[in-house]
Motif scaffolding. Structure first.
Motif, PDB file in Angstrom:
ATOM      1  N   MET A  55       0.849  -1.191   0.000  1.00 25.85           N
ATOM      2  CA  MET A  55       0.000   0.000   0.000  1.00 25.85           C
ATOM      3  C   MET A  55       0.886   1.244   0.000  1.00 25.85           C
ATOM      4  O   MET A  55       1.892   1.296   0.686  1.00 25.85           O
ATOM      5  N   SER A  56       0.502   2.242  -0.769  1.00 28.88           N
ATOM      6  CA  SER A  56       1.300   3.465  -0.858  1.00 28.88           C
ATOM      7  C   SER A  56       1.300   4.195   0.482  1.00 28.88           C
ATOM      8  O   SER A  56       0.381   4.057   1.296  1.00 28.88           O
ATOM      9  N   ASP A  57       2.342   5.006   0.688  1.00 26.87           N
ATOM     10  CA  ASP A  57       2.423   5.787   1.915  1.00 26.87           C
ATOM     11  C   ASP A  57       1.228   6.733   2.027  1.00 26.87           C
ATOM     12  O   ASP A  57       0.677   6.931   3.113  1.00 26.87           O
ATOM     13  N   ALA A  58       0.831   7.324   0.904  1.00 28.72           N
ATOM     14  CA  ALA A  58      -0.284   8.275   0.921  1.00 28.72           C
ATOM     15  C   ALA A  58      -1.574   7.591   1.365  1.00 28.72           C
ATOM     16  O   ALA A  58      -2.347   8.148   2.145  1.00 28.72           O
ATOM     17  N   LEU A  59      -1.796   6.376   0.891  1.00 34.72           N
ATOM     18  CA  LEU A  59      -3.005   5.647   1.263  1.00 34.72           C
ATOM     19  C   LEU A  59      -2.930   5.196   2.720  1.00 34.72           C
ATOM     20  O   LEU A  59      -3.913   5.288   3.463  1.00 34.72           O
TER      21      LEU A  59
END
Length: 208
Positions: free
Chosen positions: A1-5
């Motif tokens: 999972m992306s850091d932003a998510l």
């Protein structure tokens, strides 16, 4: 999972996350093509104290284990024969989550209607309906992370609600939390489950 998510699903109350999810896009990639839709209805469940939550009174089973995982974990369960899509929202061991109850189709409406042969907005205006429209009819993605495979939510909103309505949840068990305003919707959007036609914003669907 992306850091932003990952950052989106942490650091604030689950009810706030549920409100903030409106206008984010749910995206499911398949061999037949991509299907996506803007989230128009999200329902918060607040764990052990919440009489309507699967983890009420600390209930922890193999079936609801995803709720106890890290934020952004997918929790898929069945209710009355329908598959439901929930996301864990708090630190590991704190079993809170958000049920995605309605999406407004963006990409792949033709694919959705192949999976669920219903007219707009009936194709995705409910939690079981949207899963059927996406063709997700198993628990194969349960306890996986958003974005790890072919199901994700955009980390930022791509549409902005003009007004967010907060109402009591739908179809939850009776108890002290039954009527708490933990269901958040894009006011006037036709893809909100159980909405009345006379309340629909037929031009803008409730978006800015």
């Amino acid at each position: 999972m992306s850091d932003a998510l990952a950052n989106f699903f942490t650091g604030r109350p689950t009810s706030q996350i549920a409100q903030d999810l409106l206008g984010h896009e749910l995206v499911y990639q398949t061999s037949g093509g991509t299907m996506s839709g803007w989230i128009v209805e999200a329902e918060a469940y607040l764990g052990e104290q919440d009489t309507a939550a699967h983890a009420f009174n600390g209930r922890h089973t193999a079936a609801n284990a995803a709720l106890y995982d890290v934020p952004g974990t997918i929790y898929i369960y069945t209710l009355r024969g329908y598959y439901m899509f929930d996301v864990a929202t708090q630190a590991e061991g704190t079993p809170q989550g958000i049920l995605i109850r309605g999406i407004e189709p963006h990409e792949g409406l033709n694919l959705m209607q192949q999976n669920r042969d219903k007219p707009v907005p009936e194709v995705t205006n409910g939690p079981g309906k949207l899963m059927a429209a996406l063709g997700i009819q198993s628990k194969g993605l349960n306890r996986t992370m958003l974005g790890a495979q072919n199901l994700t939510i955009t980390p930022t909103a791509t549409r902005i609600p003009r007004e967010i309505a907060a109402t009591s949840r739908i179809g939850v068990s009776a108890g002290s939390w039954q009527d708490r305003p933990l269901r958040f919707t894009v006011a006037g959007n036709p893809f909100v489950s159980g909405s009345r036609k006379r309340d629909w914003d037929r031009e803008g669907h409730g978006w800015k």
